[in-house]
Design an enzyme around this catalytic site. Structure first.
Site, PDB file in Angstrom:
ATOM      1  N   ALA A 172       0.802  -1.222   0.000  1.00 24.94           N
ATOM      2  CA  ALA A 172       0.000   0.000   0.000  1.00 24.94           C
ATOM      3  C   ALA A 172       0.834   1.270   0.000  1.00 24.94           C
ATOM      4  CB  ALA A 172      -0.948  -0.004   1.189  1.00 24.94           C
TER       5      ALA A 172
ATOM      6  N   ASN B 162      -5.158   3.226  11.233  1.00 30.41           N
ATOM      7  CA  ASN B 162      -4.306   2.108  11.655  1.00 30.41           C
ATOM      8  C   ASN B 162      -4.036   2.092  13.162  1.00 30.41           C
ATOM      9  OD1 ASN B 162      -2.998   4.485  10.354  1.00 30.41           O
ATOM     10  ND2 ASN B 162      -1.174   3.711  11.377  1.00 30.41           N
TER      11      ASN B 162
ATOM     12  N   GLN C 293      -6.335  -0.904   6.247  1.00 32.79           N
ATOM     13  CA  GLN C 293      -6.855  -1.487   7.483  1.00 32.79           C
ATOM     14  C   GLN C 293      -8.276  -2.008   7.307  1.00 32.79           C
ATOM     15  OE1 GLN C 293      -5.210  -2.002  10.330  1.00 32.79           O
ATOM     16  NE2 GLN C 293      -3.341  -0.916   9.801  1.00 32.79           N
TER      17      GLN C 293
ATOM     18  N   SER D  56      -3.315  -3.877   0.891  1.00 33.56           N
ATOM     19  CA  SER D  56      -2.085  -4.634   1.088  1.00 33.56           C
ATOM     20  C   SER D  56      -2.425  -6.040   1.572  1.00 33.56           C
ATOM     21  CB  SER D  56      -1.236  -3.906   2.133  1.00 33.56           C
ATOM     22  OG  SER D  56       0.060  -4.438   2.162  1.00 33.56           O
TER      23      SER D  56
ATOM     24  N   HIS E 173      -0.642  -8.210   3.386  1.00 31.32           N
ATOM     25  CA  HIS E 173      -0.177  -8.688   4.696  1.00 31.32           C
ATOM     26  C   HIS E 173      -1.044  -8.209   5.854  1.00 31.32           C
ATOM     27  CE1 HIS E 173       1.975  -5.292   6.776  1.00 31.32           C
ATOM     28  NE2 HIS E 173       1.898  -4.775   5.569  1.00 31.32           N
TER      29      HIS E 173
ATOM     30  N   THR F  93       8.608  -7.113 -13.317  1.00 29.30           N
ATOM     31  CA  THR F  93       8.140  -8.490 -13.417  1.00 29.30           C
ATOM     32  C   THR F  93       7.218  -8.813 -12.250  1.00 29.30           C
ATOM     33  OG1 THR F  93      10.174  -9.136 -14.530  1.00 29.30           O
ATOM     34  CG2 THR F  93       8.901 -10.899 -13.512  1.00 29.30           C
TER      35      THR F  93
ATOM     36  N   CYS G 180       4.629   1.625  12.388  1.00 30.46           N
ATOM     37  CA  CYS G 180       5.550   2.291  11.460  1.00 30.46           C
ATOM     38  C   CYS G 180       6.248   3.480  12.087  1.00 30.46           C
ATOM     39  CB  CYS G 180       4.803   2.736  10.220  1.00 30.46           C
ATOM     40  SG  CYS G 180       3.924   1.376   9.460  1.00 30.46           S
TER      41      CYS G 180
END
Length: 405
Positions: free
Chosen positions: A74, A154, A182, A202, A204, A243, A329
């Site tokens: 993200a 978050n 989130q 995202s 994860h 790729t 973060c």
């Protein structure tokens, strides 16, 4: 018996679901082709897997597969959306609107734009961390090209009125981006019903692998155009060269598909566990405060401040439990959380806040264990606090004049 350590930091990342890992495995070994290789079966097989994953991502948010651009996560999605729009529409205007409690991936991207001469309006939030659509309306000018407001915060889990803001942006002909990291997979999202033109997510954060995400880019009414931020072989409709990491993309798709299927029952279960944790802690500890909106919040998030306790001290006392103070973060800095500050939470309380993130793999037994542990530790730390003792005696410590040394 509860096995420790216990993981309750699901807002920072999640365990990859074994079903997702299982879907990914063949694409590391047997089906290892490059999705851009159009001349042989290995490439076709990889491309088919990527297209299926696109369908699965699109299915989670009510989009079409052709509108899904694969990213590394993200942070890249937010960068591509915000910088991409600002660059592509600069003839139309140079004004972007966001708000103060966004993730750094949005705030720092906006700061970069400001250095390049774009004007950015950072809207304040109310005490629950919400932005009102009227504030957005008031901030729009004829030079506004983009509004970027997150779906859910978050740190504090507060949900923003995304549908109302989307409707307003549609009326005004301004593009609307939401950082839905989130929210995706936790609450229902529908890009059509909510008037969203760009949406970042995202893998994860929803039981998928790290290192992969997606950006939804609306194809019609209006067709959104972006200036690419990474140049190269013209992958992803020219918007994002590189790729494709096929195994990761398969994992992203599988995670989105699982989340879509499980969403109603999973959000109810997560909500029940969170409330069990929150009430068990707060009913037993006076002077504990829930940060964020009391009801309009993510089902699994509880951000609680404990007066007269140092957050770091509490974290040490409950080191068998993975939680966070502030957001993952920004936890390297000693500044109190900028999100809590924006809500008007004082520095002392902000420093004493703990974020509990409950997820798919948490159990009632874990919740009860953690609640007991937190209550015990907060009580122990408060017993050592002279301030807490004074408060117990009815002294108003705000009125005390401390002597300078």
């Amino acid at each position: 018996m509860v096995k420790t350590p216990i993981y309750m930091d699901n807002n920072s990342t999640t365990r990859t679901d074994p079903r997702v890992v299982e879907a990914m495995m063949p694409y590391f070994t047997e089906r290892f082709g490059n999705a851009a290789s159009r001349s042989h079966p290995f490439g076709w097989e990889a491309e088919a897997a990527v297209e299926e994953a696109r369908e699965q991502v699109a299915g989670l948010i009510g989009a079409s597969a052709k509108e899904v651009i694969v990213t590394s996560g993200a942070t890249e999605g937010n960068n591509l959306a915000i910088k991409g729009v600002a660059a592509m529409y600069k003839k139309k205007g140079n004004h972007v609107v966001t708000q103060v409690t966004e993730h750094k991936a949005v705030l720092d991207t906006c700061k970069r734009l400001e250095r390049d001469g774009v004007q950015v309006t950072y809207l304040p939030v109310d005490k629950y961390g919400q932005v009102h659509p009227d504030q957005v309306r008031g901030a729009l000018t004829d030079k506004t090209v983009l509004v970027s407001i997150m779906a859910a915060n978050n740190e504090i889990g507060t949900l923003q009125p995304v549908a109302a803001i989307g409707k307003l942006c549609k009326e005004k002909g301004v593009l609307f981006h939401t950082d839905a990291v989130q929210a995706a997979g936790k609450i229902p999202l529908d890009v059509e019903a909510m008037g969203i033109d760009l949406l970042s997510l995202s893998a994860h954060k929803m039981y998928g692998p790290k290192g992969v995400g997606a950006l939804y880019v609306r194809k019609k009414d209006p067709r959104v155009r972006l200036e690419p931020q990474i140049d190269g072989g013209g992958h992803e409709r020219g918007m994002r060269s590189g790729t494709l990491p096929v195994p990761l993309i398969v994992g992203l798709g599988a995670a989105c598909e699982l989340a879509r299927r499980l969403l109603p029952e999973e959000s109810a279960k997560t909500f029940a566990l969170r409330e069990r944790l929150r009430t068990s802690i707060m009913d037993r500890l006076p002077e504990s405060y829930l940060n964020g909106h009391p009801t309009e919040r993510l089902p699994g998030n509880a951000n609680i401040s404990f007066a007269y306790v140092e957050g770091e001290g509490l974290m040490m006392g409950i080191k068998d439990v993975a939680v966070s103070s502030g957001s993952a973060c920004t936890s390297a800095s000693l500044e109190p959380s900028y999100v809590l500050r924006a809500l008007g939470v004082g520095d002392e309380l902000a420093h004493s806040s703990i974020r509990f993130g409950i997820g798919r793999f948490n159990t009632e037994a874990e919740v009860d264990y953690v609640a007991d542990l937190v209550v015990r530790e907060v009580s122990r730390l408060r017993e050592m606090s002279p301030l807490f003792e004074m408060v117990q005696q009815g002294i108003d410590i705000k009125k005390i004049e401390w002597a300078a040394h």
